[in-house]
Scaffold this motif. Structure first.
Motif, PDB file in Angstrom:
ATOM      1  N   ASP A  47       0.822  -1.219   0.000  1.00 24.63           N
ATOM      2  CA  ASP A  47       0.000   0.000   0.000  1.00 24.63           C
ATOM      3  C   ASP A  47       0.851   1.262   0.000  1.00 24.63           C
ATOM      4  O   ASP A  47       0.412   2.313  -0.448  1.00 24.63           O
ATOM      5  CB  ASP A  47      -0.939   0.016   1.213  1.00 24.63           C
ATOM      6  N   ARG A  48       2.079   1.169   0.516  1.00 26.39           N
ATOM      7  CA  ARG A  48       2.972   2.323   0.470  1.00 26.39           C
ATOM      8  C   ARG A  48       3.145   2.794  -0.970  1.00 26.39           C
ATOM      9  O   ARG A  48       3.033   3.982  -1.288  1.00 26.39           O
ATOM     10  CB  ARG A  48       4.349   1.972   1.016  1.00 26.39           C
ATOM     11  N   GLU A 104      -0.455  21.332   4.421  1.00 19.70           N
ATOM     12  CA  GLU A 104      -1.159  20.439   3.495  1.00 19.70           C
ATOM     13  C   GLU A 104      -1.180  18.995   3.974  1.00 19.70           C
ATOM     14  O   GLU A 104      -1.549  18.094   3.231  1.00 19.70           O
ATOM     15  CB  GLU A 104      -0.521  20.536   2.105  1.00 19.70           C
ATOM     16  N   GLY A 105      -0.788  18.775   5.241  1.00 23.44           N
ATOM     17  CA  GLY A 105      -0.934  17.454   5.840  1.00 23.44           C
ATOM     18  C   GLY A 105       0.258  16.522   5.731  1.00 23.44           C
ATOM     19  O   GLY A 105       0.166  15.351   6.109  1.00 23.44           O
ATOM     20  N   ARG A 106       1.391  17.019   5.230  1.00 22.26           N
ATOM     21  CA  ARG A 106       2.571  16.168   5.111  1.00 22.26           C
ATOM     22  C   ARG A 106       3.322  16.098   6.442  1.00 22.26           C
ATOM     23  O   ARG A 106       3.486  17.120   7.109  1.00 22.26           O
ATOM     24  CB  ARG A 106       3.528  16.706   4.036  1.00 22.26           C
ATOM     25  N   PRO A 107       3.838  14.910   6.814  1.00 21.38           N
ATOM     26  CA  PRO A 107       4.729  14.829   7.968  1.00 21.38           C
ATOM     27  C   PRO A 107       5.948  15.727   7.738  1.00 21.38           C
ATOM     28  O   PRO A 107       6.399  15.891   6.595  1.00 21.38           O
ATOM     29  CB  PRO A 107       5.134  13.352   8.010  1.00 21.38           C
ATOM     30  N   ILE A 108       6.489  16.289   8.812  1.00 23.46           N
ATOM     31  CA  ILE A 108       7.631  17.195   8.694  1.00 23.46           C
ATOM     32  C   ILE A 108       8.885  16.494   9.203  1.00 23.46           C
ATOM     33  O   ILE A 108       8.987  16.120  10.378  1.00 23.46           O
ATOM     34  CB  ILE A 108       7.394  18.490   9.493  1.00 23.46           C
ATOM     35  N   LEU A 148       6.922   6.042   7.409  1.00 23.36           N
ATOM     36  CA  LEU A 148       6.071   5.198   6.575  1.00 23.36           C
ATOM     37  C   LEU A 148       5.254   4.206   7.394  1.00 23.36           C
ATOM     38  O   LEU A 148       4.152   3.817   7.005  1.00 23.36           O
ATOM     39  CB  LEU A 148       6.928   4.450   5.546  1.00 23.36           C
ATOM     40  N   LEU A 149       5.772   3.809   8.538  1.00 19.44           N
ATOM     41  CA  LEU A 149       5.021   2.905   9.409  1.00 19.44           C
ATOM     42  C   LEU A 149       3.881   3.615  10.131  1.00 19.44           C
ATOM     43  O   LEU A 149       2.925   2.976  10.564  1.00 19.44           O
ATOM     44  CB  LEU A 149       5.956   2.281  10.456  1.00 19.44           C
ATOM     45  N   ASN A 150       3.980   4.935  10.231  1.00 19.50           N
ATOM     46  CA  ASN A 150       3.010   5.674  11.041  1.00 19.50           C
ATOM     47  C   ASN A 150       2.178   6.691  10.273  1.00 19.50           C
ATOM     48  O   ASN A 150       1.251   7.270  10.851  1.00 19.50           O
ATOM     49  CB  ASN A 150       3.755   6.390  12.177  1.00 19.50           C
ATOM     50  N   SER A 151       2.487   6.916   9.001  1.00 21.20           N
ATOM     51  CA  SER A 151       1.743   7.895   8.217  1.00 21.20           C
ATOM     52  C   SER A 151       1.566   7.372   6.798  1.00 21.20           C
ATOM     53  O   SER A 151       2.529   6.863   6.207  1.00 21.20           O
ATOM     54  CB  SER A 151       2.478   9.240   8.188  1.00 21.20           C
ATOM     55  N   PRO A 152       0.368   7.457   6.225  1.00 17.56           N
ATOM     56  CA  PRO A 152       0.160   6.969   4.861  1.00 17.56           C
ATOM     57  C   PRO A 152       1.070   7.680   3.864  1.00 17.56           C
ATOM     58  O   PRO A 152       1.268   8.893   3.939  1.00 17.56           O
ATOM     59  CB  PRO A 152      -1.314   7.304   4.589  1.00 17.56           C
ATOM     60  N   SER A 153       1.617   6.923   2.923  1.00 20.12           N
ATOM     61  CA  SER A 153       2.545   7.501   1.953  1.00 20.12           C
ATOM     62  C   SER A 153       1.877   8.528   1.051  1.00 20.12           C
ATOM     63  O   SER A 153       2.540   9.405   0.495  1.00 20.12           O
ATOM     64  CB  SER A 153       3.168   6.393   1.096  1.00 20.12           C
ATOM     65  N   GLU A 154       0.548   8.435   0.919  1.00 17.41           N
ATOM     66  CA  GLU A 154      -0.152   9.401   0.052  1.00 17.41           C
ATOM     67  C   GLU A 154      -0.177  10.808   0.645  1.00 17.41           C
ATOM     68  O   GLU A 154      -0.568  11.763  -0.025  1.00 17.41           O
ATOM     69  CB  GLU A 154      -1.577   8.943  -0.253  1.00 17.41           C
ATOM     70  N   LYS A 155       0.248  10.938   1.901  1.00 17.63           N
ATOM     71  CA  LYS A 155       0.339  12.268   2.505  1.00 17.63           C
ATOM     72  C   LYS A 155       1.542  13.044   1.974  1.00 17.63           C
ATOM     73  O   LYS A 155       1.600  14.267   2.095  1.00 17.63           O
ATOM     74  CB  LYS A 155       0.450  12.152   4.028  1.00 17.63           C
ATOM     75  N   GLY A 156       2.539  12.334   1.405  1.00 14.60           N
ATOM     76  CA  GLY A 156       3.745  13.000   0.957  1.00 14.60           C
ATOM     77  C   GLY A 156       4.688  13.252   2.124  1.00 14.60           C
ATOM     78  O   GLY A 156       4.492  12.751   3.233  1.00 14.60           O
ATOM     79  N   LEU A 157       5.730  14.053   1.874  1.00 11.27           N
ATOM     80  CA  LEU A 157       6.715  14.336   2.914  1.00 11.27           C
ATOM     81  C   LEU A 157       7.219  15.766   2.771  1.00 11.27           C
ATOM     82  O   LEU A 157       7.572  16.210   1.678  1.00 11.27           O
ATOM     83  CB  LEU A 157       7.896  13.375   2.817  1.00 11.27           C
ATOM     84  N   PRO A 190       8.320   5.682  -1.653  1.00 10.10           N
ATOM     85  CA  PRO A 190       6.888   5.646  -1.989  1.00 10.10           C
ATOM     86  C   PRO A 190       6.063   6.862  -1.589  1.00 10.10           C
ATOM     87  O   PRO A 190       4.836   6.775  -1.545  1.00 10.10           O
ATOM     88  CB  PRO A 190       6.409   4.398  -1.233  1.00 10.10           C
ATOM     89  N   PHE A 191       6.699   7.997  -1.307  1.00  6.14           N
ATOM     90  CA  PHE A 191       5.913   9.187  -0.966  1.00  6.14           C
ATOM     91  C   PHE A 191       5.249   9.783  -2.204  1.00  6.14           C
ATOM     92  O   PHE A 191       5.847   9.828  -3.282  1.00  6.14           O
ATOM     93  CB  PHE A 191       6.801  10.249  -0.314  1.00  6.14           C
ATOM     94  N   LYS A 192       4.031  10.227  -2.011  1.00 10.01           N
ATOM     95  CA  LYS A 192       3.277  10.779  -3.133  1.00 10.01           C
ATOM     96  C   LYS A 192       3.926  12.024  -3.710  1.00 10.01           C
ATOM     97  O   LYS A 192       3.964  12.221  -4.917  1.00 10.01           O
ATOM     98  CB  LYS A 192       1.845  11.109  -2.676  1.00 10.01           C
ATOM     99  N   ASP A 193       4.440  12.898  -2.833  1.00 11.25           N
ATOM    100  CA  ASP A 193       5.163  14.075  -3.290  1.00 11.25           C
ATOM    101  C   ASP A 193       6.049  14.591  -2.171  1.00 11.25           C
ATOM    102  O   ASP A 193       6.026  14.086  -1.052  1.00 11.25           O
ATOM    103  CB  ASP A 193       4.206  15.176  -3.787  1.00 11.25           C
ATOM    104  N   TYR A 194       6.844  15.589  -2.497  1.00 14.22           N
ATOM    105  CA  TYR A 194       7.765  16.196  -1.536  1.00 14.22           C
ATOM    106  C   TYR A 194       7.615  17.708  -1.538  1.00 14.22           C
ATOM    107  O   TYR A 194       7.201  18.308  -2.539  1.00 14.22           O
ATOM    108  CB  TYR A 194       9.223  15.886  -1.900  1.00 14.22           C
ATOM    109  N   ARG A 195       8.004  18.277  -0.406  1.00 12.90           N
ATOM    110  CA  ARG A 195       8.261  19.714  -0.324  1.00 12.90           C
ATOM    111  C   ARG A 195       9.557  19.879   0.474  1.00 12.90           C
ATOM    112  O   ARG A 195       9.687  19.319   1.560  1.00 12.90           O
ATOM    113  CB  ARG A 195       7.119  20.462   0.377  1.00 12.90           C
ATOM    114  N   PHE A 196      10.512  20.619  -0.077  1.00 15.46           N
ATOM    115  CA  PHE A 196      11.771  20.875   0.603  1.00 15.46           C
ATOM    116  C   PHE A 196      11.852  22.356   0.946  1.00 15.46           C
ATOM    117  O   PHE A 196      11.704  23.211   0.063  1.00 15.46           O
ATOM    118  CB  PHE A 196      12.962  20.502  -0.294  1.00 15.46           C
TER     119      PHE A 196
END
Length: 283
Positions: A47-48, A104-108, A148-157, A190-196
């Motif tokens: 699912d990741r 936008e809901g991405r883990p930091i 990845l174990l604690n947040s869905p990959s579709e959230k991005g990073l 497997p992250f949906k997208d990134y922000r740096f």
């Protein structure tokens, strides 16, 4: 299919359709020479890659295949060590995952480049002239696995890169091979997208960017924001209420020791994931 179309399609998928796509991905894996070596029986793991591509099976398979081709070619870039094995590095605050997300809901994921080289720690443990880059890569792997174990990959990073106190000797790590491998690894995670978001300043930032920029694909260049010391600019993307004061934030209660303790509590879970999905690459 555009990113907006993918998002709409994903929202419309029911559980039966998602299950069908998981099964389709499993069939593609079994027909692949490299991927068939791994026990992809855990649908949560698959699912990741599906979530990170809006459940487009062909894209999930392509990313999964690239990931494992890279792992097979350069296994040293993929640690199999659990968090406790890197405790001496983790506790130096070179990396951390904040408890809240960006706007936008991405883990930091907080990356403190200068902490690898500061004060007595630089002299004792992390001198770039004596230390391998892969020690730092291993710490990143551990934190990424925790995310990845604690947040869905579709959230991005969301990656918050603090360049304060960057050490000149770290430039030795910026070889074409290291940059190309790191970029390829980022792209196949497997992250949906990134922000740096790059914050603070340093005399080496222009030379380092000049070295890095030709190796970066447009997909990464387009999501890098250079804020430097402009805290208002940073706060457009990350709420100041969740940031520590060092980034112009209002959260003075960030408990880094508690953050690290939570990571160490996942020691066995992370180690088991690495054991299943990394150690069989040469079988």
């Amino acid at each position: 299919m555009s990113s907006s179309e993918k998002m709409v399609e994903e929202l419309c998928l029911d559980e039966d359709e998602k299950k069908r796509r998981v099964d389709e991905l499993k069939r593609m894996i079994q027909d692949d020479k490299i991927l068939s070596r791994f026990p992809f029986t855990d649908e949560v793991y698959l699912d990741r890659f599906l979530g990170g591509t809006s459940f487009v099976v062909e894209e999930a398979f392509a990313r999964l295949k690239t990931y494992y081709e890279l792992l097979s070619e350069f296994p040293e870039w993929f640690t199999t060590d659990p968090p406790m094995a890197k405790k001496h590095l983790i506790e130096k605050e070179i990396r951390a995952v904040l408890s809240e997300t960006d706007r936008e809901g991405r883990p930091i994921y907080l990356v403190k480049l200068g902490n690898c080289c500061r004060n007595s720690f630089f002299k004792a443990n992390c001198n770039p002239s004596k230390m391998e880059l892969l020690e730092i890569v291993a710490v990143d792997d551990i934190w990424i696995e925790s995310i990845l174990l604690n947040s869905p990959s579709e959230k991005g990073l969301c990656v918050l890169v603090d360049i304060a106190n960057f050490h000149l000797k770290s430039v030795k790590w910026l070889t074409p091979h290291n940059i190309k491998t790191a970029v390829k690894k980022i792209q196949c995670l497997p992250f949906k997208d990134y922000r740096f978001h790059v914050v603070n300043n340093h005399m080496m930032v222009k030379p380092v960017v000049k070295i890095l920029w030709p190796f970066l694909p447009d997909s990464i260049k387009d999501v890098i924001k250079f804020h430097f010391d402009d805290r208002d600019s940073l706060h457009e993307f990350i709420d100041p209420h969740i940031l520590p004061p060092e980034y112009g934030g209002r959260n003075s209660d960030i408990d880094y020791k508690g953050i690290f303790r939570q990571l160490f509590e996942q020691n066995e879970r992370i180690f088991e994931s690495f054991r299943l999905y990394r150690q069989l690459q040469l079988v």
